[in-house]
Design a protein around this motif. Structure first.
Motif, PDB file in Angstrom:
ATOM      1  N   LEU A   7       1.515   6.295  -7.273  1.00  0.00           N
ATOM      2  CA  LEU A   7       0.455   7.194  -7.729  1.00  0.00           C
ATOM      3  C   LEU A   7       0.915   8.656  -7.718  1.00  0.00           C
ATOM      4  O   LEU A   7       0.396   9.481  -8.470  1.00  0.00           O
ATOM      5  N   GLN A   8       1.896   8.965  -6.876  1.00  0.00           N
ATOM      6  CA  GLN A   8       2.447  10.318  -6.814  1.00  0.00           C
ATOM      7  C   GLN A   8       3.544  10.547  -7.856  1.00  0.00           C
ATOM      8  O   GLN A   8       4.123  11.622  -7.934  1.00  0.00           O
ATOM      9  N   GLY A   9       3.837   9.516  -8.658  1.00  0.00           N
ATOM     10  CA  GLY A   9       4.829   9.652  -9.718  1.00  0.00           C
ATOM     11  C   GLY A   9       6.209   9.107  -9.386  1.00  0.00           C
ATOM     12  O   GLY A   9       7.122   9.177 -10.199  1.00  0.00           O
ATOM     13  N   TRP A  10       6.375   8.533  -8.184  1.00  0.00           N
ATOM     14  CA  TRP A  10       7.669   7.985  -7.797  1.00  0.00           C
ATOM     15  C   TRP A  10       7.867   6.605  -8.409  1.00  0.00           C
ATOM     16  O   TRP A  10       6.937   5.809  -8.486  1.00  0.00           O
ATOM     17  N   GLU A  11       9.092   6.306  -8.812  1.00  0.00           N
ATOM     18  CA  GLU A  11       9.464   5.004  -9.366  1.00  0.00           C
ATOM     19  C   GLU A  11      10.557   4.402  -8.479  1.00  0.00           C
ATOM     20  O   GLU A  11      11.553   5.061  -8.173  1.00  0.00           O
ATOM     21  N   LEU A  12      10.371   3.165  -8.078  1.00  0.00           N
ATOM     22  CA  LEU A  12      11.366   2.466  -7.253  1.00  0.00           C
ATOM     23  C   LEU A  12      12.517   2.031  -8.154  1.00  0.00           C
ATOM     24  O   LEU A  12      12.319   1.289  -9.108  1.00  0.00           O
ATOM     25  N   VAL A  13      13.732   2.497  -7.869  1.00  0.00           N
ATOM     26  CA  VAL A  13      14.873   2.160  -8.716  1.00  0.00           C
ATOM     27  C   VAL A  13      15.862   1.230  -8.036  1.00  0.00           C
ATOM     28  O   VAL A  13      16.704   0.626  -8.693  1.00  0.00           O
ATOM     29  N   ASN A  14      15.775   1.110  -6.717  1.00  0.00           N
ATOM     30  CA  ASN A  14      16.658   0.203  -5.988  1.00  0.00           C
ATOM     31  C   ASN A  14      15.973  -0.160  -4.679  1.00  0.00           C
ATOM     32  O   ASN A  14      15.413   0.705  -4.017  1.00  0.00           O
ATOM     33  N   VAL A  15      16.035  -1.431  -4.315  1.00  0.00           N
ATOM     34  CA  VAL A  15      15.402  -1.849  -3.065  1.00  0.00           C
ATOM     35  C   VAL A  15      16.150  -3.038  -2.470  1.00  0.00           C
ATOM     36  O   VAL A  15      16.705  -3.861  -3.197  1.00  0.00           O
ATOM     37  N   ASP A  16      16.168  -3.086  -1.151  1.00  0.00           N
ATOM     38  CA  ASP A  16      16.719  -4.214  -0.408  1.00  0.00           C
ATOM     39  C   ASP A  16      15.612  -4.697   0.519  1.00  0.00           C
ATOM     40  O   ASP A  16      15.288  -4.016   1.490  1.00  0.00           O
ATOM     41  N   PHE A  17      14.982  -5.829   0.172  1.00  0.00           N
ATOM     42  CA  PHE A  17      13.916  -6.403   0.992  1.00  0.00           C
ATOM     43  C   PHE A  17      14.493  -7.418   1.952  1.00  0.00           C
ATOM     44  O   PHE A  17      15.452  -8.112   1.633  1.00  0.00           O
ATOM     45  N   ARG A  18      13.887  -7.518   3.118  1.00  0.00           N
ATOM     46  CA  ARG A  18      14.293  -8.537   4.080  1.00  0.00           C
ATOM     47  C   ARG A  18      13.058  -9.008   4.856  1.00  0.00           C
ATOM     48  O   ARG A  18      12.109  -8.256   5.018  1.00  0.00           O
ATOM     49  N   GLU A  19      13.103 -10.243   5.288  1.00  0.00           N
ATOM     50  CA  GLU A  19      12.013 -10.802   6.092  1.00  0.00           C
ATOM     51  C   GLU A  19      12.626 -11.396   7.346  1.00  0.00           C
ATOM     52  O   GLU A  19      13.592 -12.147   7.281  1.00  0.00           O
ATOM     53  N   LEU A  20      12.055 -11.030   8.494  1.00  0.00           N
ATOM     54  CA  LEU A  20      12.538 -11.542   9.761  1.00  0.00           C
ATOM     55  C   LEU A  20      11.342 -11.912  10.614  1.00  0.00           C
ATOM     56  O   LEU A  20      10.507 -11.056  10.930  1.00  0.00           O
ATOM     57  N   ALA A  67       0.836  -1.204   0.000  1.00  0.00           N
ATOM     58  CA  ALA A  67       0.000   0.000   0.000  1.00  0.00           C
ATOM     59  C   ALA A  67       0.870   1.253   0.000  1.00  0.00           C
ATOM     60  O   ALA A  67       0.589   2.224  -0.725  1.00  0.00           O
ATOM     61  N   TYR A  68       1.934   1.256   0.789  1.00  0.00           N
ATOM     62  CA  TYR A  68       2.847   2.403   0.845  1.00  0.00           C
ATOM     63  C   TYR A  68       3.508   2.640  -0.509  1.00  0.00           C
ATOM     64  O   TYR A  68       3.534   3.765  -1.026  1.00  0.00           O
ATOM     65  N   LEU A  69       4.048   1.574  -1.109  1.00  0.00           N
ATOM     66  CA  LEU A  69       4.717   1.713  -2.401  1.00  0.00           C
ATOM     67  C   LEU A  69       3.740   2.103  -3.504  1.00  0.00           C
ATOM     68  O   LEU A  69       4.066   2.912  -4.377  1.00  0.00           O
ATOM     69  N   ASN A  70       2.525   1.564  -3.470  1.00  0.00           N
ATOM     70  CA  ASN A  70       1.515   1.935  -4.463  1.00  0.00           C
ATOM     71  C   ASN A  70       1.134   3.402  -4.342  1.00  0.00           C
ATOM     72  O   ASN A  70       0.931   4.084  -5.354  1.00  0.00           O
ATOM     73  N   ILE A  99      15.485   3.342  -2.916  1.00  0.00           N
ATOM     74  CA  ILE A  99      15.614   4.660  -3.524  1.00  0.00           C
ATOM     75  C   ILE A  99      14.531   4.792  -4.584  1.00  0.00           C
ATOM     76  O   ILE A  99      14.343   3.911  -5.421  1.00  0.00           O
ATOM     77  N   MET A 100      13.835   5.924  -4.523  1.00  0.00           N
ATOM     78  CA  MET A 100      12.784   6.240  -5.496  1.00  0.00           C
ATOM     79  C   MET A 100      13.270   7.423  -6.331  1.00  0.00           C
ATOM     80  O   MET A 100      14.088   8.221  -5.868  1.00  0.00           O
ATOM     81  N   LYS A 101      12.752   7.528  -7.555  1.00  0.00           N
ATOM     82  CA  LYS A 101      13.029   8.711  -8.357  1.00  0.00           C
ATOM     83  C   LYS A 101      11.744   9.177  -9.021  1.00  0.00           C
ATOM     84  O   LYS A 101      10.830   8.396  -9.249  1.00  0.00           O
ATOM     85  N   LYS A 102      11.701  10.474  -9.308  1.00  0.00           N
ATOM     86  CA  LYS A 102      10.541  11.072  -9.964  1.00  0.00           C
ATOM     87  C   LYS A 102      11.054  12.154 -10.899  1.00  0.00           C
ATOM     88  O   LYS A 102      11.932  12.945 -10.531  1.00  0.00           O
ATOM     89  N   ALA A 103      10.496  12.179 -12.091  1.00  0.00           N
ATOM     90  CA  ALA A 103      10.882  13.191 -13.068  1.00  0.00           C
ATOM     91  C   ALA A 103      10.443  14.574 -12.586  1.00  0.00           C
ATOM     92  O   ALA A 103       9.355  14.725 -12.040  1.00  0.00           O
ATOM     93  N   ILE A 104      11.322  15.534 -12.755  1.00  0.00           N
ATOM     94  CA  ILE A 104      10.981  16.921 -12.435  1.00  0.00           C
ATOM     95  C   ILE A 104      10.414  17.539 -13.701  1.00  0.00           C
ATOM     96  O   ILE A 104      11.040  17.507 -14.759  1.00  0.00           O
TER      97      ILE A 104
END
Length: 65
Positions: free
Chosen positions: A37-50, A30-33, A59-64
């Motif tokens: 919707l605000q125009g951010w694109e996920l370009v790098n992520v490190d997921f972990r489960e504990l 929900a957070y990433l979605n 890291i997210m990026k958005k065109a200016i």
């Protein structure tokens, strides 16, 4: 030339169901979605489960425009 804005995110930015309840996959999605919707694109992520809880940093990026 296209310019970009960058944003560093992590699990602490995600709201969970309660103070002592862990963040679940649905909370993270929900957070990433919402950011998408605000125009951010996920370009790098490190997921972990504990112990059944998910965490991440990324890291997210958005065109200016």
């Amino acid at each position: 030339m296209q310019l970009y804005e960058y944003k560093i995110i992590d699990s602490s930015d995600v709201k969970s169901a309660g103070m002592f309840k862990g963040k679940k996959r649905e909370d993270l999605e929900a957070y990433l979605n919402e950011l998408g919707l605000q125009g951010w694109e996920l370009v790098n992520v490190d997921f972990r489960e504990l112990e059944g809880e998910f965490g991440f940093s990324g890291i997210m990026k958005k065109a200016i425009t």
